[in-house]
Design a protein around this motif. Structure first.
Motif, mmCIF file in Angstrom:
data_model
loop_
_atom_site.group_PDB
_atom_site.id
_atom_site.type_symbol
_atom_site.label_atom_id
_atom_site.label_comp_id
_atom_site.label_asym_id
_atom_site.label_seq_id
_atom_site.Cartn_x
_atom_site.Cartn_y
_atom_site.Cartn_z
ATOM 1 N N ARG A 371 0.839 -1.197 0.000
ATOM 2 C CA ARG A 371 0.000 0.000 0.000
ATOM 3 C C ARG A 371 0.879 1.254 0.000
ATOM 4 N N PRO A 372 0.431 2.328 -0.642
ATOM 5 C CA PRO A 372 1.236 3.558 -0.645
ATOM 6 C C PRO A 372 1.636 3.959 0.772
ATOM 7 N N LEU A 373 2.893 4.360 0.908
ATOM 8 C CA LEU A 373 3.434 4.714 2.215
ATOM 9 C C LEU A 373 3.280 6.202 2.495
ATOM 10 N N GLU A 374 2.989 6.531 3.735
ATOM 11 C CA GLU A 374 2.910 7.916 4.155
ATOM 12 C C GLU A 374 4.307 8.548 4.103
ATOM 13 N N PRO A 375 4.396 9.862 3.844
ATOM 14 C CA PRO A 375 5.703 10.531 3.757
ATOM 15 C C PRO A 375 6.562 10.359 5.006
ATOM 16 N N LEU A 376 5.944 10.225 6.171
ATOM 17 C CA LEU A 376 6.703 10.034 7.399
ATOM 18 C C LEU A 376 7.621 8.825 7.295
ATOM 19 N N TYR A 377 7.192 7.804 6.577
ATOM 20 C CA TYR A 377 7.974 6.576 6.433
ATOM 21 C C TYR A 377 8.748 6.564 5.122
ATOM 22 N N SER A 378 8.106 6.957 4.034
ATOM 23 C CA SER A 378 8.779 6.898 2.734
ATOM 24 C C SER A 378 9.977 7.843 2.675
ATOM 25 N N GLY A 379 9.888 8.986 3.339
ATOM 26 C CA GLY A 379 11.002 9.928 3.331
ATOM 27 C C GLY A 379 12.242 9.355 3.975
ATOM 28 N N LEU A 380 12.071 8.742 5.140
ATOM 29 C CA LEU A 380 13.217 8.163 5.831
ATOM 30 C C LEU A 380 13.765 6.963 5.067
ATOM 31 N N ILE A 381 12.866 6.151 4.506
ATOM 32 C CA ILE A 381 13.312 5.003 3.712
ATOM 33 C C ILE A 381 14.149 5.463 2.524
ATOM 34 N N ALA A 382 13.689 6.512 1.827
ATOM 35 C CA ALA A 382 14.429 7.014 0.670
ATOM 36 C C ALA A 382 15.795 7.549 1.073
ATOM 37 N N ASN A 383 15.839 8.244 2.208
ATOM 38 C CA ASN A 383 17.107 8.795 2.700
ATOM 39 C C ASN A 383 18.093 7.681 3.010
ATOM 40 N N VAL A 384 17.670 6.680 3.747
ATOM 41 C CA VAL A 384 18.577 5.605 4.129
ATOM 42 C C VAL A 384 18.961 4.752 2.916
ATOM 43 N N THR A 385 18.044 4.611 1.950
ATOM 44 C CA THR A 385 18.387 3.887 0.727
ATOM 45 C C THR A 385 19.515 4.595 -0.021
ATOM 46 N N ALA A 386 19.472 5.920 -0.078
ATOM 47 C CA ALA A 386 20.546 6.678 -0.718
ATOM 48 C C ALA A 386 21.864 6.439 0.009
ATOM 49 N N TYR A 387 21.810 6.459 1.337
ATOM 50 C CA TYR A 387 23.019 6.145 2.114
ATOM 51 C C TYR A 387 23.529 4.745 1.780
ATOM 52 N N GLU A 388 22.631 3.742 1.720
ATOM 53 C CA GLU A 388 23.058 2.371 1.456
ATOM 54 C C GLU A 388 23.710 2.243 0.082
ATOM 55 N N HIS A 389 23.212 2.988 -0.890
ATOM 56 C CA HIS A 389 23.844 3.003 -2.222
ATOM 57 C C HIS A 389 25.275 3.512 -2.113
ATOM 58 N N LEU A 390 25.466 4.618 -1.407
ATOM 59 C CA LEU A 390 26.796 5.191 -1.253
ATOM 60 C C LEU A 390 27.696 4.287 -0.409
ATOM 61 N N ALA A 391 27.113 3.633 0.587
ATOM 62 C CA ALA A 391 27.883 2.710 1.422
ATOM 63 C C ALA A 391 28.412 1.542 0.598
ATOM 64 N N LEU A 392 27.566 1.025 -0.284
ATOM 65 C CA LEU A 392 28.003 -0.086 -1.123
ATOM 66 C C LEU A 392 29.094 0.364 -2.085
ATOM 67 N N GLU A 393 28.963 1.563 -2.636
ATOM 68 C CA GLU A 393 30.015 2.099 -3.495
ATOM 69 C C GLU A 393 31.339 2.180 -2.739
ATOM 70 N N ALA A 394 31.279 2.643 -1.491
ATOM 71 C CA ALA A 394 32.500 2.746 -0.690
ATOM 72 C C ALA A 394 33.082 1.369 -0.392
ATOM 73 N N ALA A 395 32.220 0.399 -0.134
ATOM 74 C CA ALA A 395 32.696 -0.954 0.173
ATOM 75 C C ALA A 395 33.329 -1.608 -1.044
ATOM 76 N N LEU A 396 32.785 -1.331 -2.220
ATOM 77 C CA LEU A 396 33.283 -1.971 -3.438
ATOM 78 C C LEU A 396 34.523 -1.278 -4.008
ATOM 79 N N LYS A 397 34.577 0.054 -3.883
ATOM 80 C CA LYS A 397 35.626 0.809 -4.566
ATOM 81 C C LYS A 397 36.618 1.469 -3.626
ATOM 82 N N GLY A 398 36.258 1.611 -2.356
ATOM 83 C CA GLY A 398 37.150 2.244 -1.403
ATOM 84 C C GLY A 398 37.252 3.747 -1.613
ATOM 85 N N GLY A 399 38.140 4.361 -0.838
ATOM 86 C CA GLY A 399 38.387 5.786 -0.981
ATOM 87 C C GLY A 399 37.780 6.611 0.141
ATOM 88 N N ARG A 400 38.579 7.545 0.655
ATOM 89 C CA ARG A 400 38.106 8.384 1.750
ATOM 90 C C ARG A 400 36.893 9.211 1.341
#
Length: 437
Positions: A371-400
């Motif tokens: 079911r469509p998610l309320e912004p209270l939840y979808s906003g935080l999910i989207a934010n953490v998903t962006a972090y997880e994308h960047l975290a995986l990039e850091a884990a795969l490629k390294g670099g400060r």
């Protein structure tokens, strides 16, 4: 019978759903393992094992855990063979499924994850924030190496990932084309808790569970198809809130049950002060593990000890058996798992990994509509998903710079000065595990 948490109840007989199987457990020397062994023994009709191999570089722990595992099987009359090895290639050879439950750096690394972020005024925790990123950076390369070894030996084997941070690790596996599903015990823990409060059998309880790993909400709790969540909150709100360590008023205002991990977001500063005032969870677990290993060495012990319940991972065995059985038996059961989004949550990229109910079978996980998610939840999910994308990039490629960007994107950090200092601390505390250095 299975519920949407992936719980399975013991079979009453009949033909097994699939041929007798070989399962390998990477991280088999973990003190968690007897919980898993107990589940394999009790639920052997659902998952008929012929062979179980425990794999771990710590030979001394393997000997203790493996010996207890054999005694548990013998006591419960399980005919399967249990062996152990430090050789990953030999251990996974011929396995139908491989369960991953490893911890790179052990409890010592976890203790660091839970302490140095506190010095910067940020939550110290092994699966989220700066500590969670550190664990991801240590873990992803090791898991991918193991997965490649599994693929070379038997490309049809399923990988069930219980290794934290489950969302990021599972995304790494899926992005590299591995047959993988992520598993967490939060949902089955809620199901068991709610069933107990409601006085019903757990398999009657289905959860509308949505979000990311360790970032989820229960939006409905159905018993025989009827949503009883409002009644559950009204009648048992105090008990639920106490388990969550959150105010009852919050649960009542939201009308949903957030996972325990949401308190790191909703009560960040309060949690930081709390964590600063007591020993780390890693220190507590290390003490428990020392006791457990002493107990495992007792040749008269032939069941999982009560102390293991304090180690964490409750009901992991039931969830693991149900998921593995569904994948290998092509059952079509509904399980709550970590899998690729593919449009399920339309505000996320298709390759994001989400934690939702999904139909399970030989083709993997197919998420049910959400079911469509309320912004209270979808906003935080989207934010953490962006972090997880960047975290995986850091884990795969390294670099400060990649580490800094991931930390800056994390909603628990998000400030330049914090992200800079935490980047330096993370590298300093994990230098031996960061091969790109």
């Amino acid at each position: 019978m299975l519920s949407s948490t992936g719980e399975t109840s013991p079979s009453t007989g009949g033909t097994p759903p699939h041929p007798r199987l070989k399962i390998a457990v990477v991280g088999g020397g973990s003190t968690y393992t007897p919980e898993l062994i107990d589940g394999f023994a009790r639920l052997r009709d659902a998952l008929p094992l012929a062979e179980l191999v425990l794999i771990d570089p710590a030979a001394d722990r393997l000997e203790l855990v493996g010996g207890l595992a054999r005694r548990i099987f013998a006591k419960q009359g399980h005919p399967g063979r249990i062996s152990w090895t430090s050789d990953v290639d030999a251990g996974v050879d011929g396995a139908d499924a491989v369960l991953l439950q490893l911890r790179v750096g052990g409890q010592a690394a976890r203790n660091q994850d839970e302490t140095w972020p506190l010095e910067c005024g940020c939550v110290g925790q092994e699966t989220t924030g700066a500590g969670g990123l550190a664990k991801a950076l240590r873990t992803v390369p090791v898991v991918l190496d193991i997965a490649e070894r599994i693929r070379r030996r038997n490309p049809d084997a399923w990988i069930v990932d219980f290794t934290n941070p489950v969302g990021i690790v599972t995304r790494a596996l899926l992005s590299h084309g591995h047959k993988a599903v992520g598993l967490c015990n939060v949902a089955i823990g809620f199901q068991r808790k709610f069933a107990r409060l409601l006085g019903v059998a757990p398999e009657r309880v289905e959860l509308e569970h949505v979000g990311l790993n360790h970032l989820t909400w229960e939006r409905a709790v159905r018993v025989d198809g009827e949503d009883v969540l409002p009644r559950l909150i009204t009648e048992h709100g105090a008990a639920i809130a106490e388990d969550l360590h959150m105010p009852r008023s919050l649960v009542e205002r939201l009308g949903v049950v957030p996972s325990y991990y949401l308190r790191y977001y909703y009560q960040h500063d309060e949690v930081v002060e709390e964590l600063r005032s007591k020993p780390s969870r890693a220190a507590e677990v290390a003490a428990i593990e020392k006791q457990l290993l002493e107990m495992y060495g007792d040749p008269s012990l032939d069941e999982k000890p009560e102390l293991l319940g304090k180690r964490g991972g409750a009901f992991y065995s039931e969830a693991a058996v149900a998921l593995t059985s569904a994948l290998l038996g092509d059952t079509g059961d509904v399980q709550i798992v970590n899998t690729v989004n593919n449009g399920t949550l339309p505000f996320l990229p298709d390759d994001a990994v989400i934690e939702v109910p999904a139909t399970m079978g030989a083709g993997g996980a197919k998420p049910l509509p959400v079911r469509p998610l309320e912004p209270l939840y979808s906003g935080l999910i989207a934010n953490v998903t962006a972090y997880e994308h960047l975290a995986l990039e850091a884990a795969l490629k390294g670099g400060r710079d990649r580490i800094f960007e991931a930390l800056l994107a994390h909603p628990l950090i998000g400030q330049i000065a914090y992200a800079d200092r935490l980047t330096d601390e993370l590298i300093a505390h994990n230098r031996e595990h960061l091969t790109w250095l």
